[in-house]
Write a protein that holds these residues in place. Structure first.
Motif, PDB file in Angstrom:
ATOM      1  N   ILE A 139      46.462  57.056  43.567  1.00 42.44           N
ATOM      2  CA  ILE A 139      45.210  56.631  44.186  1.00 42.44           C
ATOM      3  C   ILE A 139      44.554  57.799  44.897  1.00 42.44           C
ATOM      4  O   ILE A 139      43.341  58.033  44.794  1.00 42.44           O
ATOM      5  CB  ILE A 139      45.467  55.461  45.168  1.00 42.44           C
ATOM      6  CG1 ILE A 139      45.920  54.222  44.405  1.00 42.44           C
ATOM      7  CG2 ILE A 139      44.222  55.151  45.961  1.00 42.44           C
ATOM      8  CD1 ILE A 139      46.217  53.047  45.298  1.00 42.44           C
TER       9      ILE A 139
ATOM     10  N   MET B  19      42.869  60.169  42.570  1.00 42.79           N
ATOM     11  CA  MET B  19      41.585  59.656  42.097  1.00 42.79           C
ATOM     12  C   MET B  19      40.509  59.854  43.154  1.00 42.79           C
ATOM     13  O   MET B  19      39.374  60.235  42.854  1.00 42.79           O
ATOM     14  CB  MET B  19      41.763  58.161  41.770  1.00 42.79           C
ATOM     15  CG  MET B  19      40.566  57.479  41.183  1.00 42.79           C
ATOM     16  SD  MET B  19      39.525  56.705  42.405  1.00 42.79           S
ATOM     17  CE  MET B  19      40.608  55.444  43.013  1.00 42.79           C
ATOM     18  N   ILE B  20      40.866  59.609  44.428  1.00 41.53           N
ATOM     19  CA  ILE B  20      39.900  59.767  45.506  1.00 41.53           C
ATOM     20  C   ILE B  20      39.441  61.217  45.598  1.00 41.53           C
ATOM     21  O   ILE B  20      38.245  61.512  45.738  1.00 41.53           O
ATOM     22  CB  ILE B  20      40.516  59.317  46.844  1.00 41.53           C
ATOM     23  CG1 ILE B  20      40.817  57.820  46.791  1.00 41.53           C
ATOM     24  CG2 ILE B  20      39.583  59.610  47.987  1.00 41.53           C
ATOM     25  CD1 ILE B  20      41.555  57.330  48.000  1.00 41.53           C
ATOM     26  N   LYS B  21      40.403  62.116  45.510  1.00 37.73           N
ATOM     27  CA  LYS B  21      40.044  63.541  45.628  1.00 37.73           C
ATOM     28  C   LYS B  21      39.096  63.942  44.511  1.00 37.73           C
ATOM     29  O   LYS B  21      38.109  64.668  44.725  1.00 37.73           O
ATOM     30  CB  LYS B  21      41.305  64.402  45.573  1.00 37.73           C
ATOM     31  CG  LYS B  21      42.091  64.375  46.835  1.00 37.73           C
ATOM     32  CD  LYS B  21      43.244  65.358  46.784  1.00 37.73           C
ATOM     33  CE  LYS B  21      44.167  65.096  47.961  1.00 37.73           C
ATOM     34  NZ  LYS B  21      45.500  65.600  47.756  1.00 37.73           N
TER      35      LYS B  21
ATOM     36  N   ARG C 176      37.023  62.057  42.939  1.00 33.46           N
ATOM     37  CA  ARG C 176      35.695  61.512  43.195  1.00 33.46           C
ATOM     38  C   ARG C 176      34.961  62.303  44.262  1.00 33.46           C
ATOM     39  O   ARG C 176      33.740  62.467  44.211  1.00 33.46           O
ATOM     40  CB  ARG C 176      35.823  60.059  43.675  1.00 33.46           C
ATOM     41  CG  ARG C 176      36.259  59.084  42.647  1.00 33.46           C
ATOM     42  CD  ARG C 176      35.111  58.642  41.768  1.00 33.46           C
ATOM     43  NE  ARG C 176      35.372  57.343  41.218  1.00 33.46           N
ATOM     44  CZ  ARG C 176      34.635  56.263  41.469  1.00 33.46           C
ATOM     45  NH1 ARG C 176      33.589  56.348  42.229  1.00 33.46           N
ATOM     46  NH2 ARG C 176      34.964  55.107  40.937  1.00 33.46           N
ATOM     47  N   ILE C 177      35.705  62.762  45.247  1.00 33.01           N
ATOM     48  CA  ILE C 177      35.050  63.509  46.328  1.00 33.01           C
ATOM     49  C   ILE C 177      34.490  64.813  45.784  1.00 33.01           C
ATOM     50  O   ILE C 177      33.353  65.189  46.070  1.00 33.01           O
ATOM     51  CB  ILE C 177      36.024  63.782  47.479  1.00 33.01           C
ATOM     52  CG1 ILE C 177      36.395  62.467  48.163  1.00 33.01           C
ATOM     53  CG2 ILE C 177      35.400  64.706  48.494  1.00 33.01           C
ATOM     54  CD1 ILE C 177      37.453  62.654  49.208  1.00 33.01           C
ATOM     55  N   THR C 178      35.311  65.505  44.982  1.00 31.83           N
ATOM     56  CA  THR C 178      34.807  66.784  44.470  1.00 31.83           C
ATOM     57  C   THR C 178      33.599  66.564  43.582  1.00 31.83           C
ATOM     58  O   THR C 178      32.661  67.355  43.582  1.00 31.83           O
ATOM     59  CB  THR C 178      35.893  67.525  43.674  1.00 31.83           C
ATOM     60  OG1 THR C 178      36.532  66.587  42.801  1.00 31.83           O
ATOM     61  CG2 THR C 178      36.926  68.114  44.590  1.00 31.83           C
TER      62      THR C 178
ATOM     63  N   PHE D  86      30.132  58.600  44.321  1.00 32.72           N
ATOM     64  CA  PHE D  86      30.458  57.453  45.154  1.00 32.72           C
ATOM     65  C   PHE D  86      29.663  56.242  44.696  1.00 32.72           C
ATOM     66  O   PHE D  86      28.613  56.363  44.091  1.00 32.72           O
ATOM     67  CB  PHE D  86      30.131  57.739  46.623  1.00 32.72           C
ATOM     68  CG  PHE D  86      30.852  58.919  47.169  1.00 32.72           C
ATOM     69  CD1 PHE D  86      30.159  60.030  47.603  1.00 32.72           C
ATOM     70  CD2 PHE D  86      32.227  58.921  47.248  1.00 32.72           C
ATOM     71  CE1 PHE D  86      30.834  61.129  48.112  1.00 32.72           C
ATOM     72  CE2 PHE D  86      32.901  60.003  47.757  1.00 32.72           C
ATOM     73  CZ  PHE D  86      32.205  61.123  48.184  1.00 32.72           C
ATOM     74  N   ASN D  87      30.180  55.073  45.037  1.00 33.50           N
ATOM     75  CA  ASN D  87      29.480  53.831  44.704  1.00 33.50           C
ATOM     76  C   ASN D  87      28.803  53.268  45.932  1.00 33.50           C
ATOM     77  O   ASN D  87      29.037  52.120  46.302  1.00 33.50           O
ATOM     78  CB  ASN D  87      30.483  52.784  44.197  1.00 33.50           C
ATOM     79  CG  ASN D  87      31.242  53.278  43.013  1.00 33.50           C
ATOM     80  OD1 ASN D  87      32.294  53.887  43.157  1.00 33.50           O
ATOM     81  ND2 ASN D  87      30.703  53.030  41.839  1.00 33.50           N
ATOM     82  N   ASP D  88      27.981  54.074  46.582  1.00 33.41           N
ATOM     83  CA  ASP D  88      27.350  53.594  47.812  1.00 33.41           C
ATOM     84  C   ASP D  88      26.231  52.620  47.518  1.00 33.41           C
ATOM     85  O   ASP D  88      25.731  52.526  46.407  1.00 33.41           O
ATOM     86  CB  ASP D  88      26.755  54.776  48.590  1.00 33.41           C
ATOM     87  CG  ASP D  88      27.830  55.711  49.059  1.00 33.41           C
ATOM     88  OD1 ASP D  88      27.520  56.906  49.181  1.00 33.41           O
ATOM     89  OD2 ASP D  88      28.953  55.249  49.279  1.00 33.41           O
ATOM     90  N   VAL D  89      25.791  51.964  48.586  1.00 33.11           N
ATOM     91  CA  VAL D  89      24.596  51.125  48.484  1.00 33.11           C
ATOM     92  C   VAL D  89      23.377  52.037  48.435  1.00 33.11           C
ATOM     93  O   VAL D  89      23.266  52.972  49.222  1.00 33.11           O
ATOM     94  CB  VAL D  89      24.502  50.207  49.724  1.00 33.11           C
ATOM     95  CG1 VAL D  89      23.310  49.323  49.618  1.00 33.11           C
ATOM     96  CG2 VAL D  89      25.768  49.409  49.870  1.00 33.11           C
ATOM     97  N   GLN D  90      22.473  51.749  47.501  1.00 28.96           N
ATOM     98  CA  GLN D  90      21.289  52.603  47.375  1.00 28.96           C
ATOM     99  C   GLN D  90      20.143  52.000  48.149  1.00 28.96           C
ATOM    100  O   GLN D  90      19.984  50.792  48.198  1.00 28.96           O
ATOM    101  CB  GLN D  90      20.891  52.713  45.903  1.00 28.96           C
ATOM    102  CG  GLN D  90      21.993  53.167  44.996  1.00 28.96           C
ATOM    103  CD  GLN D  90      22.364  54.608  45.243  1.00 28.96           C
ATOM    104  OE1 GLN D  90      21.578  55.370  45.794  1.00 28.96           O
ATOM    105  NE2 GLN D  90      23.554  54.971  44.855  1.00 28.96           N
ATOM    106  N   LYS D  91      19.290  52.884  48.705  1.00 28.32           N
ATOM    107  CA  LYS D  91      18.094  52.400  49.373  1.00 28.32           C
ATOM    108  C   LYS D  91      17.080  52.021  48.305  1.00 28.32           C
ATOM    109  O   LYS D  91      16.934  52.696  47.291  1.00 28.32           O
ATOM    110  CB  LYS D  91      17.509  53.526  50.232  1.00 28.32           C
ATOM    111  CG  LYS D  91      17.832  53.367  51.672  1.00 28.32           C
ATOM    112  CD  LYS D  91      16.859  54.086  52.527  1.00 28.32           C
ATOM    113  CE  LYS D  91      16.652  53.512  53.883  1.00 28.32           C
ATOM    114  NZ  LYS D  91      17.723  52.818  54.496  1.00 28.32           N
ATOM    115  N   ALA D  92      16.336  50.948  48.605  1.00 26.23           N
ATOM    116  CA  ALA D  92      15.371  50.486  47.603  1.00 26.23           C
ATOM    117  C   ALA D  92      14.197  51.449  47.539  1.00 26.23           C
ATOM    118  O   ALA D  92      13.778  51.988  48.555  1.00 26.23           O
ATOM    119  CB  ALA D  92      14.874  49.103  47.967  1.00 26.23           C
TER     120      ALA D  92
ATOM    121  N   LEU E  41       7.602  50.597  48.128  1.00 31.11           N
ATOM    122  CA  LEU E  41       6.356  50.304  47.411  1.00 31.11           C
ATOM    123  C   LEU E  41       5.278  51.265  47.898  1.00 31.11           C
ATOM    124  O   LEU E  41       5.254  51.658  49.056  1.00 31.11           O
ATOM    125  CB  LEU E  41       5.919  48.873  47.716  1.00 31.11           C
ATOM    126  CG  LEU E  41       6.796  47.790  47.123  1.00 31.11           C
ATOM    127  CD1 LEU E  41       6.393  46.451  47.671  1.00 31.11           C
ATOM    128  CD2 LEU E  41       6.692  47.810  45.611  1.00 31.11           C
TER     129      LEU E  41
END
Lengths: 581, 293
Positions: free
Chosen positions: A400, A403-405, A407-409, A413-419, A422
């Motif tokens: 695990i 895998m994290i390392k 992804r960091i490099t 990331f699977n962050d929430v995106q700002k909309a 308009l």
């Protein structure tokens, strides 16, 4: 050879003499003795096995398992040949008598021996499971069993009784290399005995026709191959073991009579011990014959049968089978034998169906309904359809973290995106300058502007963009619907103050037909024209006082005006006042 | 307020029921668009509606082109607002459970812990809706060991039920100095191996518990799926020597989540539609993996 034989016999004897419980503890000396004894028996039996690969039982440095396997190697083919012989005798009982006639035939002797050996084999197999199978590697236990068994059977095959347990797992020492006959075994006696037994059996059959038949076959000696076989067929495929089972039951019955509550193996053991206790010599014990135990054959068989009655379960089929076999003794073909087997199996299964099932077959069983601790003995195996929870080991954690390392490099990331916002301002419309000559005349343009000013809603759609036009049409429809929502009660239009000149033209002038540049709207309103104050009354409406008042006001005004005139005249010069007067 | 809520809930359900029709329309427009792009003749079943649909296609922009599902509706405002979470337990929690919930309140930014007392679930949900909370998280236990987690998204959002396994709390690590204090920056999120539709859905439910982070935070929260068991890990990383040297330090509790139900309603709605429920008694359930790969 004789020396080693003696040594072997000596070993056997010593084994027999040992105190039984001492076998329970591992004892190297005892083990040595038993090994020697088994080797002796093995080599004694060697001449009867044509295909045996081993000449001698190898005991040095071999453990119990290996020794057993060697014994097995010898005994298996031997067993099958013995069985064949027994079957053959079953089919042709007259040959047995023929056997008797031929004296000292080694073969005959062997056959007879082999019979007994076979029986004992079966017996061994049967009893092994019950008793001293455990403890020190069955060898010594087996020896003891066989010993006791022998006594039980009283076989006349003890020509050299002394521990010649010919029945030792089949490798039994055929100590008897002497003649088949000796002081115990006489062929004539054998034949007489057989006949007697048969008569007894038939009598017994008649006696116990009503009751569930016992088999005095059980009582008969192993000499009676047929009967043995029949019994055997009833119970197991291993014919011999059945007989021996019966014999043990016999002894059990007998012992129960005498309040010996042991069964099977224990009985023999018990018998042996007691007898020894009573001072009997070993050899004597081993020389006991069947008849000594079960005195009068004739009387006894019936008694035994009765007793066995009570004990044996399911001797029904046995009885039937016995009868059946008796009838077809001469013509028992393979097919019939198969049929009998099947019948017996059927009866067994029917019986099992009638009884209540074991608790393992009974669906949902609570702890109260099954014997105590019985769930421990059953092999409970459930199929789990759920993957078990993962055990978090070092490797799992390491994987695990790797895998994290990674992804960091990567920065993945699977962050929430700002909309996306308009657009706050409408994009400015870029007007294109059209330098073609305008199609409308100037007058028309002014007209249009005027109309727009007066009434914005009636302006024609003058959009350059088709899309805008469509959008505006849609919006108008929408606007209509929204107005309908508000029940068409609009807010009033805001008033725009506008300064313009109002002309006071008489109304009559307005009604002229000639075109005028002034519209009605530009006229002064009557209240703007009106001069005066208060309430206006006509002359006819006046009251007397009001008339007088008006006249008075008029006079006063006239006089004031006249004075002013006079003043003016005086001022102007001399007025020809002489004229008057 | 009550009527408003009822009306909004009805709207939500109505729009959910329209989804089928909208999807149909979307499919038709898509087919026409493809046909036009490739220069192929328009499929015959669409010939009548082709003109109207084509005009609509032209008027669409990227927002309206894709049909919106109820899932989008549930999480429509997430990008604009930060999530606000209420954490509470089952009734009468034991001390280890209270500690665990306290730790969880530090894991989720903008989370508030509340004592359960004797409140009824429907009361809790009502008051949360009134106070503009976006999520409610309930933690259950068995004799001190936390064993259940319920994540309920608030305006009638979906509820996910998880079972907790192999829970290791920060309180179990006796050495306080070694573990240090918990940072409160908004964390980066990692979701590994959520490849099926259900996996995406679960990942979304967990994702929208967190706000939008700054790009340079050092705090990482990981949800890693391995054969339907999701491992939760919480790390801080440091880059020492520059390229490719990353040191991870684990902080925070660690546990395995096992999803067993998703309901399309809040916790207090017992009769809500079940979106997915685990079926362990089926013979093939051992071979199947629901959350991904």
């Amino acid at each position: 050879m004789a020396d080693s034989k003696d040594a072997g016999e000596e070993a056997l004897r010593r084994l027999i003499a040992t105190f039984q419980p001492s076998f329970l503890a591992p004892n190297p000396a005892l083990s040595e003795t038993s090994r020697a004894a088994s080797r002796h028996l093995f080599s004694a039996l060697r001449p009867f096995c044509p295909k045996s690969p081993l000449d001698q039982l190898l005991i040095d440095g071999f453990d119990a398992e290996q020794i057993w396997q060697q014994i097995d190697l010898q005994s298996q083919p031997l067993l099958s040949s013995l069985r064949r012989q027994v079957k053959h005798f079953a089919k042709n009982p007259e040959e047995i008598s023929k056997l008797k006639v031929v004296p000292l035939g080694k073969k005959v002797e062997k056959e007879q021996r082999e019979d007994w050996v076979e029986e004992s084999d079966g017996f061994d197999e049967e009893l092994e499971d019950d008793e001293e199978g455990e403890g020190k590697g069955g060898e010594e236990g087996m020896d003891i069993e066989d010993e006791d068994e022998e006594q039980g059977r009283e076989s006349d095959n003890e020509e050299e009784s002394e521990g010649e347990d010919e029945e030792e797992k089949g490798e039994d020492g055929e100590a008897g290399d002497g003649g088949i006959e000796d002081k115990f075994l006489k062929i004539d006696e054998l034949a007489k005995y057989l006949e007697k037994e048969e008569e007894n059996f038939e009598k017994a059959e008649e006696d116990t026709r009503g009751k569930k038949g016992a088999d005095d076959e059980e009582n008969t000696e192993d000499d009676d191959d047929d009967d043995e076989e029949e019994e055997e067929e009833e119970e197991e495929s291993d014919e011999v073991s059945v007989l021996l089972g019966m014999l043990s039951l016999d002894l059990a019955a007998k012992m129960q009579q005498g309040t010996w509550k042991m069964q099977g193996m224990d009985l023999f053991y018990g018998v042996f011990l007691t007898l020894e206790h009573c001072g009997w010599d070993e050899q004597f014990i081993l020389l006991l014959r069947y008849e000594d135990f079960f005195g009068d054959k004739g009387k006894y068989s019936k008694k035994m049968k009765a007793q066995l009655h009570q004990e044996s379960e399911g001797s029904d089929e046995e009885d039937d089978d016995m009868k059946f076999k008796k009838q077809n003794k001469g013509t028992a073909s393979t097919h019939q034998k198969q049929l009998e087997k099947i019948h017996s199996k059927i009866e067994e299964m029917e019986k099992a169906n009638l009884e209540p099932k074991t608790w393992t077959m009974q669906g949902e069983v609570t702890a109260a309904k099954r014997p105590k601790n019985s769930a421990l003995e059953v092999d409970l195996d459930f199929e789990h359809n759920v993957r078990p929870a993962p055990v978090i080991t070092e490797e799992v954690t390491a994987s695990i973290e790797d895998m994290i390392k990674k992804r960091i490099t990567e920065g993945n990331f699977n962050d929430v995106q700002k909309a996306p916002k308009l657009p706050s301002k409408v994009p400015r419309e870029v007007k294109e300058l059209d330098d073609n000559k305008s199609k409308k005349g100037l007058a028309e343009i002014y007209e249009q502007e005027y109309v727009e000013k007066e009434d914005p809603t009636s302006a024609p759609l003058s959009f350059r963009d088709e899309q805008k036009q469509q959008a505006s049409v849609l919006f108008k429809k929408l606007g209509l619907k929204l107005d309908a929502l508000a029940h068409f009660s609009f807010a009033p239009k805001p008033v725009i103050e506008d300064m313009s000149v109002q002309i006071n033209v008489p109304a009559l002038a307005m009604e002229e037909i000639a075109p005028v540049a002034v519209s009605d709207a530009a006229m002064l309103a009557p209240e703007e024209v009106f001069e005066g104050k208060g309430d206006i009354k006509e002359e006819t409406e006046l009251t007397k006082e009001e008339r007088k008042r008006r006249r008075a006001n008029k006079k006063r005004r006239f006089k004031a005006a006249a004075v002013k005139r006079m003043g003016k005249k005086v001022q102007e010069g001399a007025l020809p006042n002489q004229m008057n007067g | 307020m009550l009527r408003r809520n009822i009306r909004m809930r009805r709207e939500y359900l109505y729009r959910k029921s329209l989804e089928g029709k909208e999807r149909l329309l979307y499919e038709k427009k898509r087919k026409i668009r493809e046909a036009l792009q490739e220069g192929k003749p328009i499929p015959t079943e669409l010939r009548n509606e082709e003109a109207a649909l084509r005009r609509e296609i032209d008027l669409e922009d990227e927002n309206t082109a894709v049909p919106r599902t109820h899932i989008d509706d549930e999480y429509a405002h997430t990008a604009e607002k930060d999530p606000k979470i209420l954490l509470t337990t089952s009734r009468d929690p034991s001390a280890p459970l209270q500690q665990f919930v306290k730790e969880l309140s530090y894991v989720f930014p903008n989370a508030q812990r509340m004592n359960r007392g004797g409140q009824v679930i429907s009361e809790i949900i009502e008051s949360c809706r009134a106070h503009d909370y976006t999520d409610v998280v309930l933690v259950h236990e068995h004799r001190g060991v936390p064993d259940g987690l319920i994540v309920c998204h608030l305006p009638y959002g979906p509820t996910a039920y998880f079972g907790l396994l192999n829970v290791v709390t920060r309180h179990e690590i006796k050495d306080k100095k070694a573990i240090g204090t918990m940072p409160e920056a908004y964390p980066h999120l990692i979701f590994d191996n959520f490849s099926t539709k259900l996996g995406e859905r679960t990942a979304n439910i967990l994702k929208y518990l967190f706000p939008v982070p700054k790009p340079d935070t050092k705090r990482i929260v990981t949800f890693s799926n391995q054969s339907d068991y999701v491992s939760f890990r919480h790390h801080i990383y440091e880059k020492h020597g520059g390229p490719k040297s990353i040191e991870l330090k684990e902080i925070g509790p660690r546990f395995e989540l096992r999803l067993y139900q998703i309901k399309l309603g809040t916790v207090d709605q017992a009769e809500a539609q079940i979106e997915w429920v685990i079926r362990p008694y089926m013979n093939t359930s051992k071979k199947r993996k629901f959350l991904g790969d």
